[in-house]
Design an enzyme around this catalytic site. Structure first.
Site, mmCIF file in Angstrom:
data_model
loop_
_atom_site.group_PDB
_atom_site.id
_atom_site.type_symbol
_atom_site.label_atom_id
_atom_site.label_comp_id
_atom_site.label_asym_id
_atom_site.label_seq_id
_atom_site.Cartn_x
_atom_site.Cartn_y
_atom_site.Cartn_z
ATOM 1 C CB CYS A 2 26.810 36.269 29.571
ATOM 2 S SG CYS A 2 26.565 34.340 30.259
ATOM 3 N NE ARG A 27 24.678 38.943 24.689
ATOM 4 C CZ ARG A 27 25.054 38.014 22.752
ATOM 5 N NH1 ARG A 27 24.353 38.819 22.384
ATOM 6 N NH2 ARG A 27 25.859 37.709 22.725
ATOM 7 C CD1 TRP A 74 21.939 31.194 29.010
ATOM 8 C CD2 TRP A 74 19.771 32.271 29.244
ATOM 9 N NE1 TRP A 74 20.826 30.453 28.778
ATOM 10 C CE2 TRP A 74 19.670 30.869 29.481
ATOM 11 C CE3 TRP A 74 19.177 32.841 29.609
ATOM 12 C CZ2 TRP A 74 18.408 30.286 29.230
ATOM 13 C CZ3 TRP A 74 17.616 32.183 29.734
ATOM 14 C CH2 TRP A 74 17.161 31.228 28.906
ATOM 15 C CG ASN A 100 28.077 35.021 26.055
ATOM 16 O OD1 ASN A 100 27.613 33.797 25.970
ATOM 17 N ND2 ASN A 100 28.371 35.458 23.961
ATOM 18 N N GLY A 101 30.307 32.389 27.068
ATOM 19 C CA GLY A 101 30.419 30.616 26.540
ATOM 20 C C GLY A 101 31.006 29.718 27.242
ATOM 21 C CD GLU A 481 5.089 22.856 18.549
ATOM 22 O OE1 GLU A 481 4.479 22.264 19.387
ATOM 23 O OE2 GLU A 481 6.296 23.750 18.422
ATOM 24 C CE LYS A 485 5.242 27.310 18.399
ATOM 25 N NZ LYS A 485 5.439 25.907 19.571
ATOM 26 C CD GLU A 488 2.363 28.886 20.267
ATOM 27 O OE1 GLU A 488 1.883 29.417 21.172
ATOM 28 O OE2 GLU A 488 3.159 28.266 19.594
ATOM 29 C CG HIS A 504 -11.388 6.609 12.583
ATOM 30 N ND1 HIS A 504 -11.583 5.422 12.726
ATOM 31 C CD2 HIS A 504 -10.241 5.758 12.342
ATOM 32 C CE1 HIS A 504 -10.986 4.168 12.229
ATOM 33 N NE2 HIS A 504 -9.717 4.330 12.161
ATOM 34 C CE LYS A 603 9.664 31.200 25.681
ATOM 35 N NZ LYS A 603 8.850 30.417 24.713
HETATM 36 C C1 AGP Z 1 4.675 26.997 22.848
HETATM 37 O O1 AGP Z 1 5.217 27.585 21.876
HETATM 38 C C2 AGP Z 1 3.673 27.701 23.596
HETATM 39 N N1 AGP Z 1 4.380 29.283 24.028
HETATM 40 C C3 AGP Z 1 3.427 27.068 24.938
HETATM 41 O O2 AGP Z 1 2.969 25.725 24.695
HETATM 42 C C4 AGP Z 1 4.428 26.233 26.176
HETATM 43 O O3 AGP Z 1 5.311 25.695 25.018
HETATM 44 C C5 AGP Z 1 4.131 26.230 27.066
HETATM 45 O O4 AGP Z 1 3.500 26.684 28.025
HETATM 46 C C6 AGP Z 1 5.009 25.300 28.285
HETATM 47 O O5 AGP Z 1 6.331 26.071 28.640
HETATM 48 P P1 AGP Z 1 6.965 25.789 29.131
HETATM 49 O O6 AGP Z 1 8.390 24.943 28.480
HETATM 50 O O7 AGP Z 1 7.740 26.696 29.607
HETATM 51 O O8 AGP Z 1 6.397 24.794 30.642
#
Ligand code: AGP
Length: 608
Positions: A2, A27, A74, A100-101, A481, A485, A488, A504, A603
């Site tokens: 927070c 935050r 938060w 905050n905590g 993953e 990373k 993206e 394969h 996001k």
């Molecule tokens: C991950 O780096 C991406 N930003 C994206 O794949 C994300 O994980 C996906 O959109 C799912 O989002 P969520 O975990 O908020 O549901």
């Protein structure tokens, strides 16, 4: 995480607090509020939602007064609504508190206070603390706070004002950052320097166990035992944007480096070592109901889908329950076989991903029990599932998910442990799992301490336009993953594959221009993956190997070796993912990419 701001001086406090809260919104916020003390007593205004909701509530009619505190929340305990918004007051309504905590023994204190006639308006641990201070209050706010904090366990950054003492602001720190701003005849407290910069760059950083007492003549620092403490005044050199990133160049890097703390926060309060199991009361399922689970479907998107795959390995290996992992976007439109004996787990950092939400609704429609592993408290998914575990990873601002991923894996470990101990996992095996889990934050920190080594590796591979990530077993999802990373945030085409699957097809891609990242901890399939490395080397591929020990075998094969600490096979993803997050970050920065907001990405994908 927070935001806290407080002020005492000659200026009108309300407007200053609101402006300060705007600087703290990064935050994380789901509600906000201010408390101002003036001749009419304590004036409190608070609202759920963004800070604009609070401004609308005030509607320009700011309370007068030159001392006050403000907070952006938060949520950790209690939904993000107005009653739960800070500031909170004591029973008498004359003392206001922002926090905050997490107060870990808030439940016990609330029960004891209720038995002494206290009544509460919120679900928060902070209100409990305010009531405790009020109970100790006998005309001296500073002393009442010190005595109350002597009874409190947990982490806090706090500030208090009292209508009976309009010339005193009391703050305290234990585990959550707090600093005092030293102005010209005015003084501030804040979670970080961002709300202060327009007034002063002179600050005093509080340390754990310290209190600050601000009056109109100055400030003093003391401990809970009243001993005065002398602290240096520091000068803030950072600009506002840098402060918001905690001094890191990007939110993504900040969040990668938060993972020792965020994983610890995910596990906090859940590990029952004596019983060798996990407390997961948030699932809202009795042990009998958990024993009835015959099948599990885990549904998610993107990075969360990768953590789901790790959950499959954990649950099937330890709890012996069949698990299927489904892309939410596919699950929602298939005709999945789901019924009341199916437990459907939805994983989502944001709790707002449209496909995951739709998949969970479809599962509920078919009678399945649903639980959520979600980071954002009070998000739609968190509200619609039948139960769940909050990740407590703190706000994740960078579009590329990092700390949420490791917290998701940690949360899956908790669910696995509970289910496994209700089946055939022994108490000793459970304790061993817990002991390994407890070491993870420090092991993550150890890897982060060698980020410079990863940066040097990234510098060697920054000009490639393709990459292959290979892993086996529970590290195959880590390969996926790591590839996600890289692609993206650096826009390099990267693919993750099960290492054995390479022959394969993908092996056709191998030549001296193809970097291949092998995730090769010394687990049950280590020798197998060494053979895969040989195959790549025989075709002149460039090999980056994540290993537990750069022994003679791997050194001879790999172009680059990076060592990671040893842990249980099933927990290795919590460690192996960290160098891959750093690698993608450093490559993307070298390529001049917008790391925190990569092109084309959002996001939270709240649309189909
Ligand atoms: C991950 O780096 C991406 N930003 C994206 O794949 C994300 O994980 C996906 O959109 C799912 O989002 P969520 O975990 O908020 O549901």
């Amino acid at each position: 995480m927070c935001g806290i701001v407080g002020y005492i001086g000659p200026r009108p406090a309300a407007g200053l607090l609101i402006e300060g809260l705007k600087r703290l919104e990064y935050r994380g916020y789901d509600s906000s509020g201010i408390a101002v003390v003036n001749g009419d007593g304590l004036k409190i205004f608070k609202a759920a939602g963004k800070l604009t909701q609070l401004e609308q509530l005030l509607d320009g009619r700011l309370p007068h007064g030159t001392i006050g505190i403000g907070h952006t929340r938060w949520a950790t305990h209690g939904a993000p609504n107005t009653p739960n918004a800070h500031p909170h007051t004591d029973q008498s309504g004359r003392i206001a508190c922002i926090h905050n905590g997490i107060i870990e023994n808030a439940g016990a204190i609330r029960t004891a206070l209720k038995q002494r006639g206290h009544t509460f308006k919120s679900e928060t641990d902070t209100e409990v603390l305010a009531h405790l201070v009020g109970e100790f209050y006998q005309g001296n706010l500073e002393e009442a706070v010190a005595m109350a904090l002597g009874d409190v366990d947990g982490a806090y950054g706090l500030a208090f004002v009292c209508s009976d003492e309009p010339n005193v602001l009391v703050a305290a720190r234990k585990g959550s950052p707090l600093l005092v701003g030293v102005g010209e005849g005015e003084w501030f407290v804040a979670s970080d320097a961002s709300p202060l910069l327009q007034y002063t760059r002179s600050v005093v950083y509080l340390d754990d166990g310290e209190m600050a007492v601000l009056t109109r003549d100055g400030y003093r620092i003391r401990n809970l035992q009243k001993a005065r403490i002398s602290k240096p005044v520091s000068q803030i050199e950072w600009d506002l944007a840098t402060i918001e990133r905690g001094g890191y160049d990007h939110f993504m890097l900040k969040e990668i480096f938060e993972q020792a703390e965020s994983v610890e926060n995910t596990l906090r309060g859940h590990l029952l070592e004596d019983e060798g199991t996990a407390r997961v009361t948030g699932l809202n399922m009795t042990d009998d109901e958990l024993k009835q689970v015959q099948r599990i479907v885990i549904t998610a998107c993107g990075t969360s889908w990768h953590s789901a795959l790790i959950g499959e390995y954990m649950l099937e290996e330890m709890a012996r329950i069949p698990v299927e992992v489904e892309y939410a976007s596919e699950f929602r439109y298939r005709n999945p076989v789901v019924d009341e004996r199916t437990l459907v787990i939805g994983i989502s950092q944001s709790g707002e991903t449209a496909d995951t939400l739709a998949a969970i609704r479809e599962a509920k429609h078919r009678g399945a029990r649903t639980i959520g592993l979600v980071n954002v408290v009070g998000s739609t998914i968190a509200r619609e599932v039948d139960g769940g575990i909050y990740l407590h990873a703190g706000p994740e601002v960078g579009v590329a998910s990092t700390k949420a991923f490791t917290s998701q894996v940690a949360a899956l470990a908790l669910v696995t442990l509970r289910l496994a101990r209700l089946r055939n996992l022994s108490i000793l095996q459970g304790r061993q799992f817990i002991q390994a889990l407890k070491l993870i934050p420090a092991q993550i920190q150890q890897i982060l301490g060698r980020a410079h080594e990863v940066k040097a590796i990234a510098d060697r591979f920054v000009h490639h336009n393709n990459a292959l990530y290979l892993g086996r077993g529970v590290n195959f999802p880590v390969a996926l993953e790591g590839a996600l990373k890289l692609k993206e945030i650096s826009y390099i085409h990267a693919e993750g594959y099960p290492a054995a699957e390479m022959k394969h097809g993908p092996i056709a891609l191998i030549d001296e221009n193809m970097p291949v990242v092998f995730i090769a901890p010394r687990d049950a399939v280590y020798q197998k993956i060494l053979s895969n490395i040989e195959e790549v080397k025989a075709r002149r591929g460039q090999v980056i190997a994540l290993v537990n020990e750069c022994d003679g075998q791997v050194d001879r094969l790999a172009d680059v070796c990076f060592e990671i600490p040893e842990t249980l096979d099933l927990l290795t993803p919590l460690l192996t993912v960290v160098p891959l997050q750093l690698f993608s970050y450093y490559v993307a920065v070298r390529r001049g990419c917008n790391v925190d907001q990569p092109r084309n990405l959002a996001k939270s994908v709240t649309v189909e």
